[in-house]
Motif scaffolding. Structure first.
Motif, PDB file in Angstrom:
ATOM      1  N   VAL A 287       0.843  -1.417  -0.056  1.00  0.00           N
ATOM      2  CA  VAL A 287       0.065   0.099   0.043  1.00  0.00           C
ATOM      3  C   VAL A 287       0.727   1.291  -0.056  1.00  0.00           C
ATOM      4  CG1 VAL A 287      -1.670   1.327   1.444  1.00  0.00           C
ATOM      5  CG2 VAL A 287      -1.974  -1.073   1.195  1.00  0.00           C
ATOM      6  N   LEU A 288       1.966   1.361   0.602  1.00  0.00           N
ATOM      7  CA  LEU A 288       2.551   2.343   0.972  1.00  0.00           C
ATOM      8  C   LEU A 288       3.782   2.603  -0.104  1.00  0.00           C
ATOM      9  CD1 LEU A 288       2.822   2.609   4.818  1.00  0.00           C
ATOM     10  CD2 LEU A 288       1.268   3.870   3.274  1.00  0.00           C
ATOM     11  N   ILE A 289       4.383   1.555  -0.431  1.00  0.00           N
ATOM     12  CA  ILE A 289       5.623   1.512  -1.093  1.00  0.00           C
ATOM     13  C   ILE A 289       5.312   1.495  -2.862  1.00  0.00           C
ATOM     14  CG2 ILE A 289       7.977   0.741  -1.679  1.00  0.00           C
ATOM     15  CD1 ILE A 289       8.335   0.054   1.090  1.00  0.00           C
ATOM     16  N   ALA A 290       4.372   0.558  -2.906  1.00  0.00           N
ATOM     17  CA  ALA A 290       4.024   0.335  -4.524  1.00  0.00           C
ATOM     18  C   ALA A 290       3.763   1.658  -5.493  1.00  0.00           C
ATOM     19  CB  ALA A 290       3.059  -0.826  -4.467  1.00  0.00           C
ATOM     20  N   PRO A 291       2.880   2.390  -4.875  1.00  0.00           N
ATOM     21  CA  PRO A 291       2.704   3.706  -5.721  1.00  0.00           C
ATOM     22  C   PRO A 291       3.875   4.531  -5.864  1.00  0.00           C
ATOM     23  CG  PRO A 291       1.103   3.308  -3.994  1.00  0.00           C
ATOM     24  CD  PRO A 291       2.273   2.360  -3.540  1.00  0.00           C
ATOM     25  N   ASN A 292       4.700   4.499  -5.076  1.00  0.00           N
ATOM     26  CA  ASN A 292       5.985   5.354  -5.117  1.00  0.00           C
ATOM     27  C   ASN A 292       7.100   4.566  -5.838  1.00  0.00           C
ATOM     28  OD1 ASN A 292       4.625   7.289  -3.669  1.00  0.00           O
ATOM     29  ND2 ASN A 292       5.124   6.210  -1.858  1.00  0.00           N
ATOM     30  N   ALA A 293       6.872   3.274  -6.315  1.00  0.00           N
ATOM     31  CA  ALA A 293       8.081   2.667  -6.953  1.00  0.00           C
ATOM     32  C   ALA A 293       8.269   3.020  -8.475  1.00  0.00           C
ATOM     33  CB  ALA A 293       7.881   1.194  -6.793  1.00  0.00           C
ATOM     34  N   LYS A 294       9.436   2.837  -8.689  1.00  0.00           N
ATOM     35  CA  LYS A 294       9.690   2.938 -10.100  1.00  0.00           C
ATOM     36  C   LYS A 294       9.347   1.922 -10.988  1.00  0.00           C
ATOM     37  CE  LYS A 294      14.389   4.549  -8.864  1.00  0.00           C
ATOM     38  NZ  LYS A 294      15.716   4.611  -9.101  1.00  0.00           N
ATOM     39  N   THR A 295       8.568   2.306 -12.093  1.00  0.00           N
ATOM     40  CA  THR A 295       7.833   1.306 -12.759  1.00  0.00           C
ATOM     41  C   THR A 295       8.482   1.085 -14.353  1.00  0.00           C
ATOM     42  OG1 THR A 295       6.306   3.191 -13.590  1.00  0.00           O
ATOM     43  CG2 THR A 295       5.442   1.748 -11.760  1.00  0.00           C
ATOM     44  N   LYS A 296       9.407   2.138 -14.743  1.00  0.00           N
ATOM     45  CA  LYS A 296      10.239   1.785 -15.963  1.00  0.00           C
ATOM     46  C   LYS A 296      10.854   0.515 -15.739  1.00  0.00           C
ATOM     47  CE  LYS A 296      12.673   4.029 -19.373  1.00  0.00           C
ATOM     48  NZ  LYS A 296      13.101   5.368 -19.709  1.00  0.00           N
ATOM     49  N   ALA A 297      10.704  -0.309 -16.745  1.00  0.00           N
ATOM     50  CA  ALA A 297      11.640  -1.418 -17.011  1.00  0.00           C
ATOM     51  C   ALA A 297      12.995  -1.261 -17.612  1.00  0.00           C
ATOM     52  CB  ALA A 297      10.921  -2.629 -17.359  1.00  0.00           C
ATOM     53  N   VAL A 298      13.826  -2.050 -17.074  1.00  0.00           N
ATOM     54  CA  VAL A 298      15.249  -1.716 -17.735  1.00  0.00           C
ATOM     55  C   VAL A 298      15.586  -3.123 -18.484  1.00  0.00           C
ATOM     56  CG1 VAL A 298      16.108  -0.002 -16.491  1.00  0.00           C
ATOM     57  CG2 VAL A 298      16.617  -2.648 -15.952  1.00  0.00           C
ATOM     58  N   THR A 299      16.127  -3.257 -19.719  1.00  0.00           N
ATOM     59  CA  THR A 299      16.487  -4.642 -20.219  1.00  0.00           C
ATOM     60  C   THR A 299      18.122  -4.644 -20.073  1.00  0.00           C
ATOM     61  OG1 THR A 299      14.930  -3.948 -22.067  1.00  0.00           O
ATOM     62  CG2 THR A 299      16.521  -5.599 -22.524  1.00  0.00           C
ATOM     63  N   VAL A 300      18.225  -6.072 -19.630  1.00  0.00           N
ATOM     64  CA  VAL A 300      19.691  -6.557 -19.277  1.00  0.00           C
ATOM     65  C   VAL A 300      19.875  -7.651 -19.966  1.00  0.00           C
ATOM     66  CG1 VAL A 300      19.846  -5.380 -17.196  1.00  0.00           C
ATOM     67  CG2 VAL A 300      18.964  -7.665 -17.205  1.00  0.00           C
ATOM     68  N   ARG A 301      21.086  -7.915 -20.336  1.00  0.00           N
ATOM     69  CA  ARG A 301      21.438  -9.331 -21.061  1.00  0.00           C
ATOM     70  C   ARG A 301      22.313 -10.300 -20.006  1.00  0.00           C
ATOM     71  NH1 ARG A 301      22.675  -9.159 -27.346  1.00  0.00           N
ATOM     72  NH2 ARG A 301      20.403  -8.808 -26.855  1.00  0.00           N
ATOM     73  N   ASP A 302      21.877 -11.575 -19.768  1.00  0.00           N
ATOM     74  CA  ASP A 302      22.596 -12.248 -18.932  1.00  0.00           C
ATOM     75  C   ASP A 302      23.849 -12.762 -19.593  1.00  0.00           C
ATOM     76  OD1 ASP A 302      21.597 -14.683 -20.266  1.00  0.00           O
ATOM     77  OD2 ASP A 302      20.150 -15.091 -18.842  1.00  0.00           O
ATOM     78  N   VAL A 303      24.546 -13.689 -18.734  1.00  0.00           N
ATOM     79  CA  VAL A 303      25.645 -14.252 -19.371  1.00  0.00           C
ATOM     80  C   VAL A 303      25.345 -15.274 -20.459  1.00  0.00           C
ATOM     81  CG1 VAL A 303      27.237 -13.727 -17.311  1.00  0.00           C
ATOM     82  CG2 VAL A 303      25.889 -16.005 -17.388  1.00  0.00           C
ATOM     83  N   ASP A 304      24.425 -15.882 -20.350  1.00  0.00           N
ATOM     84  CA  ASP A 304      24.036 -16.797 -21.645  1.00  0.00           C
ATOM     85  C   ASP A 304      23.304 -16.093 -22.686  1.00  0.00           C
ATOM     86  OD1 ASP A 304      24.633 -18.929 -19.917  1.00  0.00           O
ATOM     87  OD2 ASP A 304      22.722 -19.033 -18.916  1.00  0.00           O
ATOM     88  N   GLY A 305      23.215 -14.737 -22.782  1.00  0.00           N
ATOM     89  CA  GLY A 305      22.666 -13.911 -23.783  1.00  0.00           C
ATOM     90  C   GLY A 305      21.297 -13.739 -23.849  1.00  0.00           C
ATOM     91  N   THR A 306      20.579 -14.152 -22.885  1.00  0.00           N
ATOM     92  CA  THR A 306      18.990 -14.071 -22.764  1.00  0.00           C
ATOM     93  C   THR A 306      18.859 -12.722 -22.465  1.00  0.00           C
ATOM     94  OG1 THR A 306      19.110 -16.382 -22.184  1.00  0.00           O
ATOM     95  CG2 THR A 306      17.114 -14.835 -21.797  1.00  0.00           C
ATOM     96  N   SER A 307      17.916 -11.815 -22.925  1.00  0.00           N
ATOM     97  CA  SER A 307      17.414 -10.621 -22.349  1.00  0.00           C
ATOM     98  C   SER A 307      16.277 -10.805 -21.453  1.00  0.00           C
ATOM     99  CB  SER A 307      16.956  -9.749 -23.588  1.00  0.00           C
ATOM    100  OG  SER A 307      18.182  -9.529 -24.604  1.00  0.00           O
TER     101      SER A 307
ATOM    102  N   ARG B 104      13.544  -8.348 -19.067  1.00  0.00           N
ATOM    103  CA  ARG B 104      13.003  -6.859 -18.565  1.00  0.00           C
ATOM    104  C   ARG B 104      12.823  -6.991 -17.255  1.00  0.00           C
ATOM    105  NH1 ARG B 104      12.554  -2.640 -21.761  1.00  0.00           N
ATOM    106  NH2 ARG B 104      10.246  -2.149 -20.965  1.00  0.00           N
ATOM    107  N   ILE B 105      13.416  -5.922 -16.413  1.00  0.00           N
ATOM    108  CA  ILE B 105      13.360  -5.908 -15.005  1.00  0.00           C
ATOM    109  C   ILE B 105      13.020  -4.429 -14.586  1.00  0.00           C
ATOM    110  CG2 ILE B 105      14.663  -6.220 -12.830  1.00  0.00           C
ATOM    111  CD1 ILE B 105      16.472  -8.159 -14.294  1.00  0.00           C
ATOM    112  N   LYS B 106      12.023  -4.560 -13.730  1.00  0.00           N
ATOM    113  CA  LYS B 106      11.756  -3.247 -13.140  1.00  0.00           C
ATOM    114  C   LYS B 106      12.776  -2.909 -11.910  1.00  0.00           C
ATOM    115  CE  LYS B 106       6.703  -3.488 -14.387  1.00  0.00           C
ATOM    116  NZ  LYS B 106       5.483  -3.298 -13.609  1.00  0.00           N
ATOM    117  N   PRO B 107      13.247  -1.901 -11.759  1.00  0.00           N
ATOM    118  CA  PRO B 107      14.145  -1.581 -11.030  1.00  0.00           C
ATOM    119  C   PRO B 107      13.761  -1.834  -9.420  1.00  0.00           C
ATOM    120  CG  PRO B 107      14.379   0.310 -12.310  1.00  0.00           C
ATOM    121  CD  PRO B 107      13.076  -0.650 -12.685  1.00  0.00           C
ATOM    122  N   ASP B 108      12.367  -1.729  -9.147  1.00  0.00           N
ATOM    123  CA  ASP B 108      11.805  -1.924  -7.871  1.00  0.00           C
ATOM    124  C   ASP B 108      11.600  -3.229  -7.326  1.00  0.00           C
ATOM    125  OD1 ASP B 108       9.755  -1.716  -9.730  1.00  0.00           O
ATOM    126  OD2 ASP B 108       8.211  -1.771  -8.227  1.00  0.00           O
ATOM    127  N   GLU B 109      11.859  -4.122  -8.431  1.00  0.00           N
ATOM    128  CA  GLU B 109      11.711  -5.587  -8.330  1.00  0.00           C
ATOM    129  C   GLU B 109      13.105  -6.149  -7.730  1.00  0.00           C
ATOM    130  OE1 GLU B 109      10.470  -7.450 -11.745  1.00  0.00           O
ATOM    131  OE2 GLU B 109       8.113  -6.692 -11.406  1.00  0.00           O
TER     132      GLU B 109
END
Length: 124
Positions: A14-34, A36-41
């Motif tokens: 209730v308190l933190i989720a509305p204020n959390a960042k929602t823009k996801a970033v794309t990262v590529r892992d060591v196996d080459g898989t992309s 999409r992760i939200k910074p608040d996760e």
């Protein structure tokens, strides 16, 4: 004051989720898989030699690069609690002696020299 885990999770949602960042970033892992992760996760970030592990709420993603560079590239505002760990304070479930318990169950041991600084930053 003691709060049940269920009450804690409700208040957090209730308190933190509305204020959390929602823009996801794309990262590529060591196996080459992309991913999409939200910074608040991202619960915490761990350095493992020349790789960095992003411990997320539901999975772990290992990427190439040192932890400092990864944090800077992703624009993450994390708190260093150990030479190899940076955490998101919003994901801290509890502090038991020298062990920091994250809400995904991960336990991080805090060095004795940093314990008072970590307590002050987390709890004021």
């Amino acid at each position: 004051m003691s709060v049940s885990k269920q009450a804690y999770l409700y208040l957090k949602a209730v308190l933190i989720a509305p204020n959390a960042k929602t823009k996801a970033v794309t990262v590529r892992d060591v196996d080459g898989t992309s991913w999409r992760i939200k910074p608040d996760e991202i619960v915490c970030v761990e350095a493992r030699k020349q790789r960095t592990v992003l411990h997320c709420e539901k999975t772990d993603v290992t990427v190439h690069g040192c932890m400092g560079n990864v944090l800077e590239q992703l624009g993450l505002d994390m708190m260093y609690v150990h030479r190899s760990f940076a955490i998101s304070p919003r994901h801290v479930a509890s502090l038991e002696k020298r062990d920091l318990v994250m809400d995904n169950g991960l336990v991080i041991e805090i060095p004795t020299k940093r314990l008072s600084q970590v307590k002050k930053e987390l709890f004021g």
